[in-house]
Design a protein around this motif. Structure first.
Motif, mmCIF file in Angstrom:
data_model
loop_
_atom_site.group_PDB
_atom_site.id
_atom_site.type_symbol
_atom_site.label_atom_id
_atom_site.label_comp_id
_atom_site.label_asym_id
_atom_site.label_seq_id
_atom_site.Cartn_x
_atom_site.Cartn_y
_atom_site.Cartn_z
ATOM 1 N N SER A 21 0.843 -1.199 0.000
ATOM 2 C CA SER A 21 0.000 0.000 0.000
ATOM 3 C C SER A 21 0.874 1.242 0.000
ATOM 4 O O SER A 21 1.994 1.226 0.518
ATOM 5 C CB SER A 21 -0.903 0.020 1.232
ATOM 6 O OG SER A 21 -1.763 -1.098 1.268
ATOM 7 N N CYS A 22 0.331 2.298 -0.571
ATOM 8 C CA CYS A 22 1.034 3.588 -0.637
ATOM 9 C C CYS A 22 0.033 4.665 -0.272
ATOM 10 O O CYS A 22 -0.955 4.871 -0.989
ATOM 11 C CB CYS A 22 1.579 3.801 -2.038
ATOM 12 S SG CYS A 22 2.350 5.416 -2.327
ATOM 13 N N ALA A 33 -0.275 10.613 -10.647
ATOM 14 C CA ALA A 33 0.115 9.271 -11.054
ATOM 15 C C ALA A 33 0.955 8.657 -9.932
ATOM 16 O O ALA A 33 1.665 9.373 -9.217
ATOM 17 C CB ALA A 33 0.923 9.311 -12.343
ATOM 18 N N VAL A 34 0.857 7.360 -9.783
ATOM 19 C CA VAL A 34 1.623 6.662 -8.746
ATOM 20 C C VAL A 34 2.486 5.589 -9.403
ATOM 21 O O VAL A 34 1.981 4.736 -10.138
ATOM 22 C CB VAL A 34 0.706 6.018 -7.691
ATOM 23 C CG1 VAL A 34 1.544 5.235 -6.664
ATOM 24 C CG2 VAL A 34 -0.127 7.084 -6.994
ATOM 25 N N GLY A 35 3.751 5.658 -9.154
ATOM 26 C CA GLY A 35 4.679 4.661 -9.664
ATOM 27 C C GLY A 35 5.180 3.771 -8.542
ATOM 28 O O GLY A 35 5.321 4.213 -7.404
ATOM 29 N N ALA A 92 13.533 -7.234 -3.014
ATOM 30 C CA ALA A 92 14.019 -5.860 -3.172
ATOM 31 C C ALA A 92 13.316 -4.975 -2.146
ATOM 32 O O ALA A 92 12.363 -5.397 -1.496
ATOM 33 C CB ALA A 92 13.740 -5.341 -4.575
ATOM 34 N N VAL A 93 13.806 -3.749 -2.041
ATOM 35 C CA VAL A 93 13.056 -2.704 -1.355
ATOM 36 C C VAL A 93 12.144 -2.062 -2.393
ATOM 37 O O VAL A 93 12.603 -1.663 -3.469
ATOM 38 C CB VAL A 93 13.978 -1.647 -0.716
ATOM 39 C CG1 VAL A 93 13.153 -0.547 -0.060
ATOM 40 C CG2 VAL A 93 14.912 -2.292 0.298
ATOM 41 N N TYR A 94 10.870 -1.988 -2.055
ATOM 42 C CA TYR A 94 9.875 -1.440 -2.976
ATOM 43 C C TYR A 94 9.489 -0.036 -2.512
ATOM 44 O O TYR A 94 9.228 0.193 -1.327
ATOM 45 C CB TYR A 94 8.650 -2.341 -3.028
ATOM 46 C CG TYR A 94 8.871 -3.573 -3.867
ATOM 47 C CD1 TYR A 94 9.696 -4.604 -3.424
ATOM 48 C CD2 TYR A 94 8.281 -3.707 -5.120
ATOM 49 C CE1 TYR A 94 9.928 -5.731 -4.202
ATOM 50 C CE2 TYR A 94 8.498 -4.827 -5.902
ATOM 51 C CZ TYR A 94 9.326 -5.829 -5.436
ATOM 52 O OH TYR A 94 9.548 -6.948 -6.221
ATOM 53 N N TYR A 95 9.437 0.860 -3.479
ATOM 54 C CA TYR A 95 9.111 2.256 -3.218
ATOM 55 C C TYR A 95 7.911 2.675 -4.052
ATOM 56 O O TYR A 95 7.746 2.217 -5.189
ATOM 57 C CB TYR A 95 10.275 3.169 -3.608
ATOM 58 C CG TYR A 95 11.571 2.895 -2.899
ATOM 59 C CD1 TYR A 95 12.483 1.964 -3.393
ATOM 60 C CD2 TYR A 95 11.925 3.607 -1.749
ATOM 61 C CE1 TYR A 95 13.686 1.718 -2.764
ATOM 62 C CE2 TYR A 95 13.133 3.382 -1.105
ATOM 63 C CZ TYR A 95 13.999 2.434 -1.620
ATOM 64 O OH TYR A 95 15.197 2.214 -0.988
ATOM 65 N N CYS A 96 7.110 3.576 -3.517
ATOM 66 C CA CYS A 96 6.127 4.248 -4.351
ATOM 67 C C CYS A 96 6.548 5.709 -4.508
ATOM 68 O O CYS A 96 7.298 6.253 -3.673
ATOM 69 C CB CYS A 96 4.719 4.150 -3.785
ATOM 70 S SG CYS A 96 4.415 4.984 -2.220
ATOM 71 N N ALA A 97 6.089 6.306 -5.572
ATOM 72 C CA ALA A 97 6.388 7.704 -5.863
ATOM 73 C C ALA A 97 5.181 8.319 -6.556
ATOM 74 O O ALA A 97 4.379 7.603 -7.177
ATOM 75 C CB ALA A 97 7.635 7.829 -6.726
ATOM 76 N N TRP A 109 10.721 11.880 -10.981
ATOM 77 C CA TRP A 109 9.820 11.636 -9.850
ATOM 78 C C TRP A 109 10.365 12.349 -8.624
ATOM 79 O O TRP A 109 11.493 12.081 -8.192
ATOM 80 C CB TRP A 109 9.698 10.141 -9.576
ATOM 81 C CG TRP A 109 9.036 9.394 -10.676
ATOM 82 C CD1 TRP A 109 9.607 8.958 -11.841
ATOM 83 C CD2 TRP A 109 7.663 8.989 -10.727
ATOM 84 N NE1 TRP A 109 8.669 8.310 -12.614
ATOM 85 C CE2 TRP A 109 7.476 8.306 -11.952
ATOM 86 C CE3 TRP A 109 6.581 9.121 -9.861
ATOM 87 C CZ2 TRP A 109 6.241 7.777 -12.332
ATOM 88 C CZ3 TRP A 109 5.356 8.587 -10.230
ATOM 89 C CH2 TRP A 109 5.195 7.922 -11.452
ATOM 90 N N ASP A 110 9.588 13.235 -8.034
ATOM 91 C CA ASP A 110 10.070 14.069 -6.943
ATOM 92 C C ASP A 110 9.693 13.562 -5.555
ATOM 93 O O ASP A 110 10.451 13.748 -4.611
ATOM 94 C CB ASP A 110 9.540 15.502 -7.099
ATOM 95 C CG ASP A 110 10.291 16.268 -8.160
ATOM 96 O OD1 ASP A 110 9.745 17.265 -8.675
ATOM 97 O OD2 ASP A 110 11.432 15.878 -8.467
ATOM 98 N N THR A 111 8.540 12.973 -5.411
ATOM 99 C CA THR A 111 8.043 12.600 -4.091
ATOM 100 C C THR A 111 8.083 11.089 -3.936
ATOM 101 O O THR A 111 7.416 10.372 -4.689
ATOM 102 C CB THR A 111 6.606 13.107 -3.891
ATOM 103 O OG1 THR A 111 6.573 14.515 -4.107
ATOM 104 C CG2 THR A 111 6.126 12.803 -2.475
ATOM 105 N N TRP A 112 8.860 10.622 -2.956
ATOM 106 C CA TRP A 112 9.101 9.198 -2.747
ATOM 107 C C TRP A 112 8.742 8.786 -1.324
ATOM 108 O O TRP A 112 8.866 9.575 -0.388
ATOM 109 C CB TRP A 112 10.587 8.877 -2.972
ATOM 110 C CG TRP A 112 11.032 9.012 -4.377
ATOM 111 C CD1 TRP A 112 11.425 10.171 -5.013
ATOM 112 C CD2 TRP A 112 11.153 7.973 -5.349
ATOM 113 N NE1 TRP A 112 11.778 9.890 -6.316
ATOM 114 C CE2 TRP A 112 11.621 8.560 -6.542
ATOM 115 C CE3 TRP A 112 10.907 6.593 -5.323
ATOM 116 C CZ2 TRP A 112 11.849 7.807 -7.712
ATOM 117 C CZ3 TRP A 112 11.142 5.854 -6.471
ATOM 118 C CH2 TRP A 112 11.606 6.471 -7.641
ATOM 119 N N GLY A 113 8.373 7.528 -1.199
ATOM 120 C CA GLY A 113 8.233 6.947 0.128
ATOM 121 C C GLY A 113 9.574 6.432 0.624
ATOM 122 O O GLY A 113 10.583 6.500 -0.081
#
Length: 122
Positions: A21-22, A33-35, A92-97, A109-113
Motif C-alpha cells: 500500500s502507498c 500518477a503513482v509509480g 528488493a526494497v519497494y518504493y512508491c512515488a 519523480w520528486d516525491t518518494w516513500g
C-alpha cells in the motif's frame, strides 16, 4: 510537507503473494500518477508499475507483467501493488512515488516513500 508511506512488505515463500500500500500525507494522491519501483542489493532502482491519474491506465515492467497489478482506491486516497506468483528475484526494497504522470525517468519523480522490504525465500 508532502510524504508517502509504503506498507505491506515482508517475507514470503516463492509462489506466494503480497499487497503493498502507498498512502500520502500533505497532498491528495488522487490527483497524481503513482509509480512503484524496486531496488535490489547492488542493483539500480527500476520501475515496476505505474498507474496514471487521468484514466487509471497502467504500465508494467516486462518482468512483472501478468503477476503484479497496480491499482488505486480514491475513496481511501491509497494506491496498491498486488504481487502474485512471487519469485526470489522479486526480492528488493519497494518504493512508491507520485508525480503528474507516469514518467519513464526516475529523475523526474520528486516525491518518494521510504520503501518497504520484500523478501521472497523458502
Amino acid at each position: 510537507q508532502a510524504q508517502l508511506v509504503e506498507s505491506g512488505g515482508g517475507l514470503v515463500q516463492p509462489g506466494g503473494a503480497l499487497r503493498l500500500s502507498c498512502a500520502a500525507s500533505g497532498f491528495d494522491l488522487n490527483y497524481y500518477a503513482v509509480g512503484w519501483f524496486r531496488q535490489a542489493p547492488g542493483k539500480e532502482r527500476e520501475v515496476v508499475a505505474c498507474i496514471s491519474e487521468s484514466d487509471d491506465s497502467t504500465t508494467y515492467a516486462d518482468s512483472v507483467k501478468g503477476r503484479f497489478t497496480v491499482s488505486r482506491d480514491n475513496a481511501k486516497h491509497t494506491a496498491y501493488l498486488q504481487m502474485n506468483s512471487l519469485k526470489p528475484e522479486d526480492t528488493a526494497v519497494y518504493y512508491c512515488a507520485a508525480e503528474f504522470e507516469c514518467y519513464s525517468e526516475l529523475a523526474d519523480w520528486d516525491t518518494w516513500g521510504q520503501g518497504t522490504q520484500v523478501t521472497v525465500s523458502s
